[in-house]
Design an enzyme around this catalytic site. Structure first.
Site: not given
Ligand code: DOR
Ligand code: ZN
Length: 346
Positions: A101, A253, A176, A15-17, A13, A249, A138, A41, A265, A221
């Site tokens: 997802k 940011h 998560h 997030h690679l942006r 899990h 996860d 989620h 996402n 988050a 989150l």
């Molecule tokens: O803290 C989080 N950040 N929880 C998520 O479910 C998404 C993630 C994000 O993409 O920044």
């Molecule tokens: Zn996530």
């Protein structure tokens, strides 16, 4: 010198942006993991196979030359109220998409196009069940009246149990997990249900968000929970139950979008991901159980071959960077300028 060698792990899990932000952070994941389940996402959600294949191509192009051929991104699609069954079939046939997802609408970053009511997706879930395409969840309810610390627990009763009753063969990853209720639920439910556990939810409890002041870089989150829950997660991770496996996860940011009146988050851990899990397992006197949690159980759940090559770490203190370049902006990583006690050697 204490050395630890493991079969190379997978991050189930992450997030690679996208674009330049992805180029800044991708090497951290690729250095440690052979494969990663890549969250969909993006600003424009990855809701079709076509978008997933294009995203996968961008990930491959973003790999530094020396890392080409060393990493496989495992793509996911973003479920909406209107995802047609035909899209699931296309995703399955592509061989590139490994899960769908489910973000409850409004639950987290870029979830506005998520699912407003899971019963609207039941015919799509039926197709997923038949196609053996996993649902990645989620697990938090989103109604604003529900206390933020109870959202996962209530999701189990309100959403997860009805889905599992109706789709008994659907494979589900409860992503998560953060509560003892989620641990218990996963343990007692059929083998179709697995769960990822992050390092940060095992290293910190909710006090970390309010340590001498508000700590936006510890906000994610599902939100960090009470110490009793943190302990339950560690117990699950070291239990050698193959339902529980590694998913960081890691969610980068920029500093200025977190250090603000309404901060985003997400906690970034990819720069020290496996090292942080090693700390957790060592503190629990269970280092010998790390390899299966990190490198075997996720692959087994996703029905993929286990990796063959290895990574090595030594027990040595190093300081995580104070900040990381994130496409020209600053990203404050987990443990910024603080000690991490295991170090990658290759
Ligand atoms: O803290 C989080 N950040 N929880 C998520 O479910 C998404 C993630 C994000 O993409 O920044
Ligand atoms: Zn996530």
């Amino acid at each position: 010198m204490i050395q630890l060698t493991l079969i190379r792990p997978d991050d189930c899990h992450v997030h690679l942006r996208d674009d330049n932000q992805m180029c800044s952070i991708l090497p951290d994941t690729v250095r440690r993991f052979a494969r990663a389940i890549v969250m969909p996402n993006l600003k424009l959600p990855v809701s079709t196979t076509e978008l997933a294949l294009a995203y996968r191509k961008r990930i491959y192009s973003a790999l530094p030359v020396a890392m080409k051929g060393h990493f496989t991104p495992l793509m996911t699609l973003y479920l909406t109220d209107n995802t047609p069954s035909s899209e699931i079939i296309r995703a399955k046939e592509s061989g590139a998409v490994h899960g769908i997802k489910f973000y409850p609408a409004g639950a987290t970053t870029h979830s506005n196009s998520g699912v407003t009511d899971i019963t609207k997706c039941y015919s799509t879930l039926e197709t997923m069940e038949r196609a053996d395409m996993p649902l990645l969840v989620h697990g938090e309810v989103t109604d604003p009246e529900t206390d933020i610390f109870d959202r996962e627990k209530i999701f189990i009763d309100k959403v997860l149990i009805p889905v599992i009753k109706r789709f008994q063969k659907l494979r589900i990853v409860f992503e998560h997990i953060t509560t003892k209720e989620a641990v218990e639920f996963v343990k007692e439910t059929s083998n179709n249900i697995g769960a990822t556990i992050t390092a940060h939810h095992m290293l910190l409890n909710r006090n970390a968000m309010f340590n001498s002041g508000i700590r936006p870089h510890h906000y994610c989150l599902p939100v960090l929970k009470h110490e009793t829950h943190r302990r339950a997660l560690i117990e699950a991770a070291i239990s050698e139950n193959p339902k529980f496996f590694l998913g960081t996860d890691s969610a980068p940011h920029s500093k200025f979008t977190k250090e603000t009146a309404c901060g985003c988050a997400g906690i970034y851990t990819s720069h020290a991901a496996i090292e942080l899990y090693a700390e957790v397992f060592e503190q629990a006197n269970a280092l010998e159980k790390l390899e299966a949690f990190a490198s075997f159980y996720g692959a087994d759940f996703y029905k993929m071959p286990r990796n063959k090559d290895t990574i090595s770490m030594i027990k040595e203190n190093w300081n995580a960077p104070a900040q990381i370049d994130f496409s020209g902006e600053a990203l404050i990583p987990f443990r910024a300028n603080e000690v991490v006690t295991w170090k990658m050697t290759d």
